[in-house]
Write a protein that holds these residues in place. Sequence first.
Motif, PDB file in Angstrom:
ATOM      1  N   ASN A 184      -9.324  35.224 -30.159  1.00 31.49           N
ATOM      2  CA  ASN A 184      -9.484  34.721 -31.526  1.00 31.49           C
ATOM      3  C   ASN A 184      -8.346  33.799 -31.957  1.00 31.49           C
ATOM      4  OD1 ASN A 184     -11.889  36.194 -32.131  1.00 31.49           O
ATOM      5  ND2 ASN A 184     -10.656  38.041 -32.301  1.00 31.49           N
ATOM      6  N   LEU A 185      -7.569  33.301 -30.985  1.00 33.91           N
ATOM      7  CA  LEU A 185      -6.372  32.529 -31.324  1.00 33.91           C
ATOM      8  C   LEU A 185      -6.586  31.031 -31.136  1.00 33.91           C
ATOM      9  CD1 LEU A 185      -3.534  34.667 -29.681  1.00 33.91           C
ATOM     10  CD2 LEU A 185      -4.491  34.855 -31.981  1.00 33.91           C
ATOM     11  N   ASP A 186      -5.960  30.232 -32.025  1.00 38.94           N
ATOM     12  CA  ASP A 186      -5.930  28.796 -31.811  1.00 38.94           C
ATOM     13  C   ASP A 186      -4.872  28.473 -30.761  1.00 38.94           C
ATOM     14  OD1 ASP A 186      -3.373  28.631 -33.006  1.00 38.94           O
ATOM     15  OD2 ASP A 186      -4.230  28.268 -34.978  1.00 38.94           O
ATOM     16  N   MET A 187      -4.788  27.196 -30.383  1.00 37.57           N
ATOM     17  CA  MET A 187      -3.896  26.831 -29.289  1.00 37.57           C
ATOM     18  C   MET A 187      -2.421  27.072 -29.631  1.00 37.57           C
ATOM     19  SD  MET A 187      -5.648  26.157 -26.730  1.00 37.57           S
ATOM     20  CE  MET A 187      -7.408  26.034 -26.460  1.00 37.57           C
ATOM     21  N   GLU A 188      -2.042  26.797 -30.861  1.00 40.46           N
ATOM     22  CA  GLU A 188      -0.654  27.055 -31.247  1.00 40.46           C
ATOM     23  C   GLU A 188      -0.366  28.556 -31.218  1.00 40.46           C
ATOM     24  OE1 GLU A 188       2.498  26.290 -34.923  1.00 40.46           O
ATOM     25  OE2 GLU A 188       0.562  25.272 -34.925  1.00 40.46           O
ATOM     26  N   ALA A 189      -1.332  29.361 -31.673  1.00 40.42           N
ATOM     27  CA  ALA A 189      -1.146  30.810 -31.667  1.00 40.42           C
ATOM     28  C   ALA A 189      -1.109  31.350 -30.235  1.00 40.42           C
ATOM     29  CB  ALA A 189      -2.250  31.498 -32.462  1.00 40.42           C
ATOM     30  N   ILE A 190      -1.891  30.723 -29.330  1.00 40.40           N
ATOM     31  CA  ILE A 190      -1.815  31.117 -27.922  1.00 40.40           C
ATOM     32  C   ILE A 190      -0.432  30.790 -27.372  1.00 40.40           C
ATOM     33  CG2 ILE A 190      -2.673  30.598 -25.595  1.00 40.40           C
ATOM     34  CD1 ILE A 190      -5.463  30.302 -26.805  1.00 40.40           C
ATOM     35  N   LYS A 346     -31.459  27.992 -46.691  1.00 40.81           N
ATOM     36  CA  LYS A 346     -32.799  28.008 -46.085  1.00 40.81           C
ATOM     37  C   LYS A 346     -32.853  27.184 -44.803  1.00 40.81           C
ATOM     38  CE  LYS A 346     -35.679  28.777 -50.181  1.00 40.81           C
ATOM     39  NZ  LYS A 346     -36.738  28.192 -51.057  1.00 40.81           N
ATOM     40  N   ARG A 347     -32.027  26.162 -44.747  1.00 39.64           N
ATOM     41  CA  ARG A 347     -32.100  25.203 -43.648  1.00 39.64           C
ATOM     42  C   ARG A 347     -31.237  25.592 -42.448  1.00 39.64           C
ATOM     43  NH1 ARG A 347     -34.123  20.357 -44.380  1.00 39.64           N
ATOM     44  NH2 ARG A 347     -33.882  20.487 -46.648  1.00 39.64           N
ATOM     45  N   SER A 348     -30.331  26.564 -42.633  1.00 38.75           N
ATOM     46  CA  SER A 348     -29.295  26.794 -41.628  1.00 38.75           C
ATOM     47  C   SER A 348     -29.262  28.231 -41.121  1.00 38.75           C
ATOM     48  CB  SER A 348     -27.928  26.424 -42.212  1.00 38.75           C
ATOM     49  OG  SER A 348     -27.649  27.227 -43.345  1.00 38.75           O
ATOM     50  N   TYR A 349     -28.560  28.396 -40.004  1.00 36.05           N
ATOM     51  CA  TYR A 349     -28.306  29.730 -39.444  1.00 36.05           C
ATOM     52  C   TYR A 349     -26.897  29.729 -38.880  1.00 36.05           C
ATOM     53  CZ  TYR A 349     -28.623  34.001 -36.706  1.00 36.05           C
ATOM     54  OH  TYR A 349     -28.397  35.248 -36.189  1.00 36.05           O
ATOM     55  N   MET A 350     -26.166  30.815 -39.113  1.00 34.63           N
ATOM     56  CA  MET A 350     -24.774  30.900 -38.674  1.00 34.63           C
ATOM     57  C   MET A 350     -24.563  32.099 -37.757  1.00 34.63           C
ATOM     58  SD  MET A 350     -21.318  31.089 -41.018  1.00 34.63           S
ATOM     59  CE  MET A 350     -19.684  31.054 -40.271  1.00 34.63           C
ATOM     60  N   VAL A 351     -23.940  31.847 -36.620  1.00 31.01           N
ATOM     61  CA  VAL A 351     -23.494  32.922 -35.727  1.00 31.01           C
ATOM     62  C   VAL A 351     -22.036  33.186 -36.060  1.00 31.01           C
ATOM     63  CG1 VAL A 351     -23.116  33.649 -33.346  1.00 31.01           C
ATOM     64  CG2 VAL A 351     -25.109  32.254 -33.920  1.00 31.01           C
ATOM     65  N   MET A 352     -21.759  34.355 -36.643  1.00 30.92           N
ATOM     66  CA  MET A 352     -20.420  34.655 -37.133  1.00 30.92           C
ATOM     67  C   MET A 352     -19.460  34.994 -36.000  1.00 30.92           C
ATOM     68  SD  MET A 352     -21.333  37.058 -40.414  1.00 30.92           S
ATOM     69  CE  MET A 352     -22.488  36.512 -41.681  1.00 30.92           C
ATOM     70  N   GLN A 353     -18.165  34.869 -36.302  1.00 30.61           N
ATOM     71  CA  GLN A 353     -17.144  35.218 -35.325  1.00 30.61           C
ATOM     72  C   GLN A 353     -17.232  36.696 -34.960  1.00 30.61           C
ATOM     73  OE1 GLN A 353     -13.239  33.924 -36.413  1.00 30.61           O
ATOM     74  NE2 GLN A 353     -12.220  35.128 -34.863  1.00 30.61           N
ATOM     75  N   ASP A 354     -17.431  37.565 -35.935  1.00 26.78           N
ATOM     76  CA  ASP A 354     -17.639  38.983 -35.681  1.00 26.78           C
ATOM     77  C   ASP A 354     -19.130  39.253 -35.837  1.00 26.78           C
ATOM     78  OD1 ASP A 354     -17.739  41.715 -35.517  1.00 26.78           O
ATOM     79  OD2 ASP A 354     -16.023  42.071 -36.821  1.00 26.78           O
ATOM     80  N   GLU A 425     -16.706  30.517 -33.211  1.00 23.90           N
ATOM     81  CA  GLU A 425     -16.099  31.087 -31.999  1.00 23.90           C
ATOM     82  C   GLU A 425     -17.158  31.756 -31.102  1.00 23.90           C
ATOM     83  OE1 GLU A 425     -13.224  30.500 -31.021  1.00 23.90           O
ATOM     84  OE2 GLU A 425     -12.020  30.028 -32.776  1.00 23.90           O
ATOM     85  N   PRO A 426     -18.169  31.004 -30.647  1.00 23.54           N
ATOM     86  CA  PRO A 426     -19.244  31.626 -29.857  1.00 23.54           C
ATOM     87  C   PRO A 426     -18.811  32.080 -28.477  1.00 23.54           C
ATOM     88  CG  PRO A 426     -19.506  29.250 -29.876  1.00 23.54           C
ATOM     89  CD  PRO A 426     -18.393  29.561 -30.835  1.00 23.54           C
ATOM     90  N   THR A 427     -17.652  31.605 -27.974  1.00 25.44           N
ATOM     91  CA  THR A 427     -17.215  32.015 -26.632  1.00 25.44           C
ATOM     92  C   THR A 427     -16.103  33.050 -26.677  1.00 25.44           C
ATOM     93  OG1 THR A 427     -15.645  30.168 -26.488  1.00 25.44           O
ATOM     94  CG2 THR A 427     -17.866  29.795 -25.651  1.00 25.44           C
ATOM     95  N   SER A 428     -15.856  33.632 -27.850  1.00 18.50           N
ATOM     96  CA  SER A 428     -14.806  34.640 -27.964  1.00 18.50           C
ATOM     97  C   SER A 428     -15.082  35.796 -27.002  1.00 18.50           C
ATOM     98  CB  SER A 428     -14.751  35.158 -29.406  1.00 18.50           C
ATOM     99  OG  SER A 428     -13.829  36.209 -29.531  1.00 18.50           O
TER     100      SER A 428
END
Length: 497
Positions: A184-190, A346-354, A425-428
């Motif tokens: 779940n980290l950005d590049m700076e956090a990594i 109505k138009r959208s769908y979201m895949v959440m991080q959790d 973050e679909p590849t977390s």
Amino acid sequence: MIELRQITFSYKGNQTGREGSQEGPEQGKGGLQNVNLTIQDGECILLCGRSGCGKTTITRLVNGLIPRFYAGDLSGQVFINGQDIADYPMYEIAEHIGSVFQNPRTQFFNVDSDSEIAFGMENEACPPEEMKKRVDITAKDLDIEHLRGRSLHELSGGEKQKIAFASVYAMNPDIYLLDEPSSNLDMEAIGDLKRHLALVKKQGKTILIAEHRLYYLMDLADRIVYMEQGQITGIYTPKQFREIPEARREEMGLRATSLNTVHPKTAIPVPSVPLLELKDVALRYRKHTVLDGINLTAGAGEIIGIIGHNGAGKTTLSRALCGLHKNSDGQFIWNGHPQSNKGRLKRSYMVMQDVNYELFAESVRAECTFGIRKAPPGFVDSTMEKLGLTPYRDKHPNTLSGGQKQRVAVAVSMICGKELLVFDEPTSGLDFDSMRQVAELIRELSAAGKIIFIVTHDYEFICRTCSRILHVDYGRQCEDFPVSSITENQIRQLFSM
């Protein structure tokens, strides 16, 4: 010293599917077969391999969660400094071994950051003055003073991971166990995580880390242990590991050892006619402006990666695109017509991080059609097959591993038929195989004319999927450029250490 002698283990029931695990019950079962491994004091050992190969199981054996919490059939012995871990009471194990899980939310016991950092010391009956001193030192050593006194509920996923690491660091254990800490980290956090690991290694601590992202550990790991189906099939030095040809490494299900060798696969054409427009969009959380001055256009079939530091507002922007964040100014225009929050919803769908927040049904197949009218049965089955979900079709989603849950959410996004899709973050926590699989499916959605936004820190994934990168930081839109034009300098600045 840590010793695993003749370890064979198999889980009972679906315990491998507990939240945060990457060891799925049907994917190698997460068990172990005749594993022998010796880790010297002060060594940094990287465990790698496909999801379900047994990496997490090894960490659970070392910290005593197996068999005390995760039941199963166990033979063999685990020794810590020459003593069988079965002879240690749990409180003593906790004094010597600190664990950082993939999902930090699973190890939090407080609502504010300072209390969480101090929690382990409180359980050790540390005197208040000493405890306060160690919290101060921890915040300074790890450069997280800006996270002190904060509500954990208001932190980003990466910031929560930093607090989880700090809570372990404050206890000063001899052994650090980390399970997918970079997911779940950005590049700076990594980069921060890498420096923190280098710090504890310099202090003489032993580090055992299970990871899919390998590149940031190549300068830290003393040995890389590769696992397949519950067995150790290779132990490498970093030099030997880097010399594995790319094609062979991908056959092993492993990610890149250096981001400098990763490049966009193919240039994706940018549509000339915009379908979505954002004009002077500003997003606020309570009285605080999160992002300001967002202007962009997107056409059918575009895949836009949203990047930026943890806490930069990427998820807030994603929620606004879907009509889930209401405190905003500016215009959201679809095909020339202004869109309300309700219209965007109505138009959208979201895949959440959790993804645990959006799993509701009693089985995987039911989840894939939950709330979707007239979902074509053949399409549902073929989508599950493409994502490797067919073996789990009758299982409850909450018994799956983290990576499998992620794929269920991706399956729903394909089946629901919405025009605007957002992935946070679909590849977390996904291994190379699953990352490549999700990338291919997102490209299919793009070919079907969907507009897709992907919040991600995963440069390998961006190179396989995205047509453009939208960089947001410091409360504003910084850059918007085609992935095919990315320069080595931008890679270093945005994605590397």
